[in-house]
Design a protein around this motif. Structure first.
Motif, PDB file in Angstrom:
ATOM      1  N   ALA C  74      -7.030 -17.997  13.631  1.00  0.00           N
ATOM      2  CA  ALA C  74      -7.117 -16.569  13.924  1.00  0.00           C
ATOM      3  C   ALA C  74      -6.218 -16.218  15.106  1.00  0.00           C
ATOM      4  CB  ALA C  74      -8.557 -16.193  14.231  1.00  0.00           C
ATOM      5  N   LEU C  75      -6.290 -17.042  16.135  1.00  0.00           N
ATOM      6  CA  LEU C  75      -5.502 -16.725  17.319  1.00  0.00           C
ATOM      7  C   LEU C  75      -4.010 -16.779  17.014  1.00  0.00           C
ATOM      8  CD1 LEU C  75      -7.543 -18.632  19.993  1.00  0.00           C
ATOM      9  CD2 LEU C  75      -7.205 -16.165  19.793  1.00  0.00           C
ATOM     10  N   LEU C  76      -3.610 -17.826  16.302  1.00  0.00           N
ATOM     11  CA  LEU C  76      -2.191 -17.976  15.979  1.00  0.00           C
ATOM     12  C   LEU C  76      -1.696 -16.819  15.123  1.00  0.00           C
ATOM     13  CD1 LEU C  76      -1.905 -21.797  15.344  1.00  0.00           C
ATOM     14  CD2 LEU C  76      -0.910 -20.443  17.184  1.00  0.00           C
ATOM     15  N   LEU C  77      -2.604 -16.320  14.331  1.00  0.00           N
ATOM     16  CA  LEU C  77      -2.222 -15.236  13.432  1.00  0.00           C
ATOM     17  C   LEU C  77      -2.201 -13.894  14.149  1.00  0.00           C
ATOM     18  CD1 LEU C  77      -1.631 -14.958  10.442  1.00  0.00           C
ATOM     19  CD2 LEU C  77      -4.022 -14.337  10.134  1.00  0.00           C
ATOM     20  N   TRP C  78      -3.216 -13.665  14.963  1.00  0.00           N
ATOM     21  CA  TRP C  78      -3.399 -12.315  15.499  1.00  0.00           C
ATOM     22  C   TRP C  78      -2.595 -12.067  16.771  1.00  0.00           C
ATOM     23  CZ3 TRP C  78      -5.732  -8.166  13.276  1.00  0.00           C
ATOM     24  CH2 TRP C  78      -6.413  -8.428  12.099  1.00  0.00           C
ATOM     25  N   LEU C  79      -2.290 -13.141  17.493  1.00  0.00           N
ATOM     26  CA  LEU C  79      -1.498 -12.896  18.695  1.00  0.00           C
ATOM     27  C   LEU C  79      -0.136 -12.294  18.373  1.00  0.00           C
ATOM     28  CD1 LEU C  79      -2.417 -15.779  21.133  1.00  0.00           C
ATOM     29  CD2 LEU C  79      -2.565 -13.313  21.522  1.00  0.00           C
ATOM     30  N   PRO C  80       0.590 -12.887  17.407  1.00  0.00           N
ATOM     31  CA  PRO C  80       1.850 -12.232  17.058  1.00  0.00           C
ATOM     32  C   PRO C  80       1.650 -10.825  16.515  1.00  0.00           C
ATOM     33  CG  PRO C  80       1.681 -14.390  16.023  1.00  0.00           C
ATOM     34  CD  PRO C  80       0.383 -14.132  16.695  1.00  0.00           C
ATOM     35  N   ALA C  81       0.564 -10.677  15.737  1.00  0.00           N
ATOM     36  CA  ALA C  81       0.297  -9.346  15.192  1.00  0.00           C
ATOM     37  C   ALA C  81       0.057  -8.356  16.314  1.00  0.00           C
ATOM     38  CB  ALA C  81      -0.912  -9.401  14.262  1.00  0.00           C
ATOM     39  N   ALA C  82      -0.694  -8.803  17.320  1.00  0.00           N
ATOM     40  CA  ALA C  82      -0.959  -7.920  18.451  1.00  0.00           C
ATOM     41  C   ALA C  82       0.338  -7.599  19.178  1.00  0.00           C
ATOM     42  CB  ALA C  82      -1.952  -8.579  19.406  1.00  0.00           C
ATOM     43  N   PHE C  83       1.190  -8.592  19.272  1.00  0.00           N
ATOM     44  CA  PHE C  83       2.479  -8.373  19.906  1.00  0.00           C
ATOM     45  C   PHE C  83       3.267  -7.323  19.127  1.00  0.00           C
ATOM     46  CE2 PHE C  83       7.012  -9.520  20.015  1.00  0.00           C
ATOM     47  CZ  PHE C  83       7.249  -9.197  21.331  1.00  0.00           C
ATOM     48  N   SER C  84       3.252  -7.508  17.842  1.00  0.00           N
ATOM     49  CA  SER C  84       3.972  -6.555  16.995  1.00  0.00           C
ATOM     50  C   SER C  84       3.409  -5.149  17.168  1.00  0.00           C
ATOM     51  CB  SER C  84       3.858  -7.006  15.552  1.00  0.00           C
ATOM     52  OG  SER C  84       4.176  -5.985  14.680  1.00  0.00           O
ATOM     53  N   LEU C  85       2.117  -5.094  17.276  1.00  0.00           N
ATOM     54  CA  LEU C  85       1.485  -3.781  17.463  1.00  0.00           C
ATOM     55  C   LEU C  85       1.921  -3.164  18.787  1.00  0.00           C
ATOM     56  CD1 LEU C  85      -0.596  -1.659  16.588  1.00  0.00           C
ATOM     57  CD2 LEU C  85      -2.290  -2.934  17.873  1.00  0.00           C
TER      58      LEU C  85
END
Lengths: 477, 498, 460
Positions: C74-85
């Motif tokens: 989850a962390l590996l997936l969502w951290l980049p997503a959060a960055f993108s956001l």
């Protein structure tokens, strides 16, 4: 006392036309007070028999009061009092001068009728009742009212005549007109049955049971509001009362067929009156036809002939008296205010008279027979009686009648909510007039709450016992 | 027999007396009216709270007034009535606030609030009725008091709607009365009894009992909007929004459904009803209603009409749950009584807000409305998802129990009805949400003129938020003691107690 | 309440709270803060579970054996997503409409996150179902927010799938209750027992799985669960929403397609099914075949189309196909699953990460920019049969609901009205009343005769 008082009032009003307002009102109050006194007495002692001049049964004039007559007296007093107040507010003095003596005379007749213990006295008071009622109808003036009054007069006379004919036959057979004595000597001969038929039809005519109701709508619709209220609430009930007495006490039947006939006519009246009321375009005509329909209910008790059914019919009678008088008074207010009583154009009037409208609506609730109201109690008793006898046909007719009643009442009320411009400045309706109607309607509602007490009153001297017993005996035999 | 004789009467009076006084107030007495309304509503909430506390401690509350020989007017607070009475009391409070905001500056407010209070009185009376005659009495009273509310606007359309309503309900009332009288003539009592009072008649009067059942259910079904008798409901939505909200959530429709519960449980008793074989047909009728209402809702462009058809469908969940005749389905049906009320009142409040603030009446005008009124639409979204039965909202809990109950009672077909209905619900609610949130508005919305850029008046905004929040909580906290679910469970265990 | 427990509650709870815009406003860098509890949980937690009997129908979340693995995914997936956001938010042009779009975007992002973390932590069927519903619908919002018609179409198709899937899974959950509680199907019923049973029902995954082994409904349950999650994961042949969404989604959402709906659906399969304990050779065989077919199809697809943009779809189909084969094997040979079953979690994790990486690379190759909507010009896309079907269903229902019944009723009403309004009736009533009035005395006599007849002849 109850008879003499209004009579004195009549004379006084006749003699002192300037003070009619005050005099009439005082008389009305006094009558109401004495009716309450009678109630008190009856509660203490049970049924009462009083001989005028102390002569006693076969010769003199006997007065008799039991639960039945007491309730009739009370309702007359209530409605009468309200109408008296209303009339004082509604009529101008020149009309009042005529109204009061006639009205008090009518009241005399009614009280006499409810108290009489012999058939001849009943005849006399019936005649008096009819004549004063006719005169009251004519009070409105105008050709329509006079025509209606004329027709009413003829009907009234015809009815009395038939009644008298029957009475003569009875007297010929039994040499007495006292109800109690007749009841003892009663036997089954063709002459008796002919007499009974004559009297019944005469009374039916006056009670305006379908199909003999033809005179009622024009007479009731064309009279002034206060008078229509009187006629619908009280006068037709007078003749019904006599009929009830006759059937209950003089001719206890052991055969079901005549009762069935009356019941059938009553059922037809319910439906016919309802349908006709629904098609009317004028408010007072609608209310008049509603009376035709509601009178039909009273006759449903005849085929059932159980104590419960009689009580139901009586209860309906009482609540109808209150509700219908409220309705006519309300209609009178609307008519006065708007200058017309076309139902579709009532909206602009109704918005201005909330109290009157509320009176109409509450009275409507009782007429439809929705809870909580006197009408509901009456219908409930009748329905239960019908169901208990297993004759659900009558129940269905009654329910249909209620639906029809709902239809025509709400046909009127529905227009009260529409938004409408007030186009013309209408004439004033005094607060008293609205309030009287409202109080009467409220009384009809209150009847729904005091049923146990009233039903207990009806039981004084058990006026319904004989008929039920007779029918049971007949059924057993 | 009971210590608190007056309490049920007081509960009635707390709305009836303000109502009667309001009639006499002049139109301009706004403050007095608000004060009366609110104090009545608050007092009622407190009284009901007291009763809940008492009943759960085994207290008896019963008022018995002589009404007819052999028949009393009985007001009784038993577990089932508590469920309904709490719902109506809370929602009355909320709706009163809403109505005050909604009807600001419109004519005939005295009349409106007067009848409004009387309408609630009638509903509470229905809830408290301890025998069939009392029930009938308040049932008719409800008809009478809602009629002026429906025609309140006074347009020709409103008058027609009122007429339709009356024709239906009067007819239903007549059937109900006929059934009641008949039943009375057979049994000689009408007292609601745990597990029914007709079992003594069973072998001989089967046919009569079945006919009476049909009469009673038909009479009640009119208000519960069972399918052939439903057509008054979509029309009645011409009434002002608070009225529709109350009508759909608590008063009329629920009165019908509640009556069906009473008839099946406290008049016939579930065993007798099953023996007579009347429950399955009723379940089938309810199922048809569920599907039919949803299907019709699908193609209504008028928002309130769509919601009205949705009500037809959702209220029949209650009937369905009862008619499936198993304990768990019963829980589902009973709890849906509360849950549906909470969710549907939210939806109607929101629809009213849209109409009142932006003049939006149609679904097709709702494009992008979520930008202008985000809070309202958020509440609407919660309500809509609840209707679809999405967890963790209230609707899910009801659907869960209904589904389980159907399985438990061996009526697997109900599952498909539920699934179909959820699907249809999704089909008619999701497009609304999609429009509101994701479409571009067709034109600029009128700017807000309230403090702090609020989207609309407080009185209009808070009630839907509150009820939406409640419908979330009802689902989330369904397992807490005193939650409607637990209460429904309690009622059911009484009914099925061995 | 221990730290672990509160962290457990916060992990899905904090994103949920932050989804409310006015709360978010006071939290700086909320997109990272929302993930923070998950990170802390990963670091500090020991194995524990929190039972929340008051929640919903009695739910629980917990930190168990596989949780660290899934959480790190989850962390590996969502951290980049959060960055993108956050890139997206910073690039906002400040206009009102883009601000609103971004605000919504953040809300849906956080809701999806909450649902996602919740499903990972959920320990029972109902909890999983709830969170996955939350995730599904908010992902839909994330997909289509502020998008063009293409994206909306993709969202719509996705929505069809999750609605259908949720319906199936709901039924499956009901069956799970029946299986665990021995709710008797209409045998002799003990009502109290079933009431209590329903209240105390325990739908923890272990219990459900154990109960299903011996339950007679396991085949129904199995097919419902597999089809339900297959819809959610886009298994072949139920994959229609996949290519559309991959083509239409913008970066933060695009990153998540492989990791969120698909991976969670696979996780659901592993959690919900009693794999390794149950032997169903036939079902296993069918599933294996369909998995093999999926692999074949995806390879063919890749060969024929050779387009960069379809690559994620193909890869997804390939991996899910492989997973399906494994599932089939697990069903027919439970001992194999018992031996290697735990690898399934690794598989899920790697798959989702690989897909996310691939999407990111593709997006980067395309325009070197992680946050534009430019590439999503509406293109004509062939209308798929699924859309045809659903449209047809809608049309049929419309015809049924809109026309048949109301028309029938309207016509019958009209007929009735005609009868009522025919002047004949009016005239008849009018005339009858007139006749009554005109012949009044005759009628009186008639009635008199009638009464006499009845009295004298019948009674006398």
């Amino acid at each position: 006392m109850l008879i003499v008082l209004p009579l004195i009032g009549t004379l006084l009003c006749f003699l002192l036309p300037r003070q009619v307002k005050a005099l009439g009102l005082m008389t009305a109050l006094a009558i109401a007070a004495s009716a309450v006194a009678l109630l008190w007495q009856l509660l203490q002692q049970g049924a009462m028999r009083y001989s005028v001049g102390g002569w006693g049964a076969p010769l003199g004039i006997d007065l008799y009061a039991d639960g039945l007559s007491l309730l009739m007296l009370l309702i007359t007093a209530t409605v009468g009092l309200a109408i008296s107040i209303y009339a004082n507010a509604a009529f101008k003095l020149d009309k009042l001068v005529h109204f009061w003596p006639l009205w008090l005379l009518l009241w005399t007749a009614l009280n006499a009728l409810f108290l009489s213990a012999d058939l001849f006295n009943l005849y006399v008071s019936l005649e008096l009742l009819g004549l004063s009622a006719v005169a009251l109808v004519a009070l409105a003036g105008g050709s329509a009212a006079l025509g209606a009054a004329m027709r009413y007069l003829l009907v009234s006379l015809l009815g009395s005549m038939l009644y008298l004919l029957g009475l003569a036959l009875l007297y010929h057979s039994f040499a007495s007109v006292d109800i109690a004595i007749l009841a003892q000597r009663m036997e089954s001969t063709p002459a008796v049955w002919a007499a009974m038929a004559l009297m019944t039809v005469g009374l039916l005519l006056k009670t305006a049971l379908f199909p003999l109701h033809f005179w009622l709508p024009p007479a009731h619709a064309n009279a002034p509001a206060a008078v229509s209220a009187l006629l619908s609430a009280l006068v037709v009930k007078g003749s019904f009362y006599i009929l009830l007495r006759l059937w209950l006490e003089v001719f206890p039947l052991s055969h079901a067929a005549p009762g069935q006939l009356l019941g059938l006519l009553g059922a037809a009246a319910i439906l016919w009156g309802g349908v006709q009321a629904l098609r009317q375009t004028r408010l007072k005509m609608l209310i008049a036809y509603s009376t035709v329909s509601q009178l039909g209910y009273l006759f449903i008790a005849f085929p059932l002939a159980t104590t419960m059914a009689w009580k139901g019919a009586m209860y309906l009678l009482l609540s109808h008296a209150l509700a219908k008088s409220a309705m006519f008074l309300a209609a009178g207010n609307l008519l006065l205010f708007g200058g017309h009583d076309r139902i579709t154009q009532l909206d602009r009037v109704a918005q201005r008279l909330p109290l009157t409208l509320a009176a109409f609506a509450l009275a409507g609730v009782s007429i439809i027979g929705l809870p909580i109201s006197g009408g509901f109690i009456g219908k409930w008793l009748l329905l239960t009686a019908a169901m208990q006898s297993g004759e659900w046909g009558w129940a269905v007719v009654m329910i249909l009648g209620s639906l029809l009643a709902a239809a025509y009442i709400f046909k009127v009320i529905g227009y009260a909510f529409t938004q409408a411009e007030v186009t013309h400045e209408a004439c004033e309706v005094s607060k008293t007039m609205g309030a009287t109607a409202f109080v009467l309607a409220l009384a009809a509602i209150v009847l729904g709450l005091i049923a146990p007490w009233l039903l207990a009153l009806m039981d004084i001297a058990e006026p319904f016992a004989m008929s039920s017993a007779a029918l049971n005996a007949g059924a057993a035999a | 027999m009971s210590e608190y004789f007056e309490l049920p009467l007081l509960i009635l009076a707390s709305s009836m007396i303000p109502g009667l006084i309001i009639f006499m107030l002049p139109e301009e007495a706004v403050r007095t009216r608000i004060a009366l309304n609110m104090s009545g509503a608050l007092i009622k909430v407190m009284l009901v709270g007291f009763v809940i506390w008492g009943v759960s401690n085994g207290q008896q509350y019963e008022t018995r007034l002589p009404f007819l020989p052999g028949l009393d007017l009985v007001l009784k607070a038993d577990a089932l009535s508590i469920l309904f009475i709490t719902l109506s009391t809370v929602l009355w409070l909320v709706t009163t606030v809403y109505a005050i905001g909604y009807l600001e500056n419109s004519p005939h407010r005295s009349r409106f609030f007067g009848f409004f209070s009387l309408c609630v009185t009638a509903t509470v009376g229905i809830a408290l009725a301890g025998n069939l005659i009392t029930f009938v009495l308040f049932y008719e009273l409800l008809t009478l008091t809602t009629y002026p509310l429906i025609v309140h606007r006074g347009t020709e359309e409103a008058r027609q709607a009122g007429r339709t309503y009356l024709i239906h309900t009067m007819f239903g009332g007549a059937l109900l009365l006929l059934g009641t009288v008949w039943l009375y003539s057979l049994t000689g009592t009408l007292e609601f009894t745990q597990r029914g009072f007709v079992s003594g008649l069973l072998p001989d009067h089967d046919n009569s009992l079945i006919i009476i059942f049909v009469l009673l259910i038909a009479g009640l079904g009119v208000k519960a909007a069972l399918v052939p008798l439903h057509s008054w409901l979509p029309r009645a939505m011409v009434a002002p929004a608070p009225v529709s909200a109350l009508l759909h959530a608590v008063a009329v429709v629920k009165a019908g459904a509640f009556g069906i519960v009473r008839v099946i449980y406290d008049v016939y008793g579930i065993e007798v009803a099953s023996t007579l074989g009347v429950t399955l047909p009723l379940a089938i009728v309810a199922a048809i209603t569920v599907i039919y209402g949803s299907v019709r809702a699908l193609f209504q462009d008028d928002l309130k009409r769509r919601l009205a058809f949705s009500t037809i469908s959702q209220v029949s969940y209650i009937t369905l749950g009862i008619a499936v005749a198993g304990p768990i389905a019963t829980i589902g049906g009973l709890v849906h009584l509360v849950h549906q009320g909470m969710m549907k009142i939210t939806l109607f409040f929101c629809a009213g807000n849209l109409a009142e603030t932006l003049g939006i009446h149609k679904v097709s005008e709702m494009d992008g409305v979520g930008r202008r009124m985000p809070l309202t639409m958020a509440a609407f979204t919660l309500g809509a998802f609840g209707m679809m039965g999405a967890p963790p909202l209230a609707g899910f809990v009801s659907k869960w129990y209904l589904g389980l109950g159907a399985l438990d009672a061996g009526q697997d077909w109900v599952i498909f009805i539920l699934a179909g209905s959820s699907l249809l619900n999704a089909m008619y609610f999701l497009p609304i949400l999609h429009r509101a949130w994701f479409r571009e508005p067709m034109h600029e919305w009128p700017a807000t003129h309230y403090l702090w850029r609020r989207e609309t008046a407080w009185a209009l905004l808070l009630p839907p938020l509150f009820t939406a929040f409640l419908s979330l909580l009802l689902g989330l906290l369904a397992s807490l003691p005193y939650s409607p679910l637990e209460w429904a469970r309690f009622i059911t265990s009484l009914q099925y107690a061995l | 309440m221990t730290i672990t427990e509160s962290l457990l509650l916060l992990t899905p709870g904090l994103p949920l709270l932050l989804a409310a815009p006015w709360l978010r406003r006071v939290v700086p860098r909320f997109e990272y803060v929302a993930i923070l509890p998950a990170l802390l949980l990963l670091i500090f937690a020991e194995q524990t579970r929190v039972d929340l009997p008051w929640l919903l129908l009695g739910s629980g979340i917990g930190f168990v054996e596989q949780t660290p693995l899934l959480l790190s995914m989850a962390l590996l997936l969502w951290l980049p997503a959060a960055f993108s956001l956050s890139v997206r938010l910073q690039r906002s042009d400040g206009s009102l409409s883009s601000e609103i779009t971004n605000r919504r975007y953040s809300t849906f992002f956080l809701l999806t996150l909450s649902g996602y973390l919740g499903t990972i932590l959920a320990m029972d069927v109902v909890g999983f179902f709830t969170f996955s519903t939350l995730m599904g619908y908010s992902f839909y919002g994330l997909l289509i927010n502020g998008g063009n018609s293409n994206r909306k179409r993709a969202g719509r198709v996705y929505l069809y799938f999750i609605i259908a899937a949720d319906l199936l899974l709901f039924e499956a959950a009901l069956i799970a209750v029946v299986a665990t509680g021995n709710l008797s199907f209409s045998a002799v019923r003990d009502a109290n027992l079933s009431i209590n049973m329903v209240r105390d029902v325990n739908l923890n995954f272990e219990v459900v799985r154990a109960a299903l082994i011996s339950s007679s409904h396991n085949v129904t349950y199995l097919s419902l669960v597999i089809i339900g999650f297959a819809l959610k994961a886009g298994f072949w042949p139920l994959y229609f929403w996949l290519p559309m969404t991959f083509r239409a989604a913008t970066p933060p959402a695009a990153l998540l397609i492989g990791g969120v709906p698909v991976a969670i659906a696979l996780l659901g399969l592993v959690r919900w099914l009693p794999l390794g304990d149950i032997t169903l050779p036939l079902a296993g065989m069918i599933i294996q075949f369909s998995g093999a077919a999926a692999i074949l199809f995806s390879l063919l697809y890749a060969l024929i189309l050779r387009e960069l943009k379809t690559l994620p779809t193909q890869l997804t189909l390939l991996t899910t196909g492989l997973f399906t084969v494994a599932l089939g094997v697990g069903l027919s040979k439970p001992d194999l699953w018992q031996q290697y079953g735990h690898l399934a979690y690794f598989y899920i994790v790697f798959m989702s990460l690989a897909l996310a990486l691939l999407t990111a690379v593709i997006a980067w190759r395309q325009d070197g920019n992680l946050s534009t909507d430019k590439s999503m010009e509406p293109t004509e896309v062939r209308v798929m049969w699924i859309e045809h079907v659903s449209e047809m269903i809608v049309r049929r229902i419309r015809a049924m609901g809109m026309e048949t019944l109301p028309r029938l009723r309207a016509s019958s009403l009209a007929t009735a009205q005609n009868y009522l309004h025919v002047p004949v009736w009016k005239k008849a009533l009018q005339n009858a009343e007139l006749i009554l009035q005109r012949w009044s005395f005759a009628i009186t006599l008639l009635v008199l005769l009638g009464v006499i007849f009845v009295l004298v002849v019948m009674v006398g």
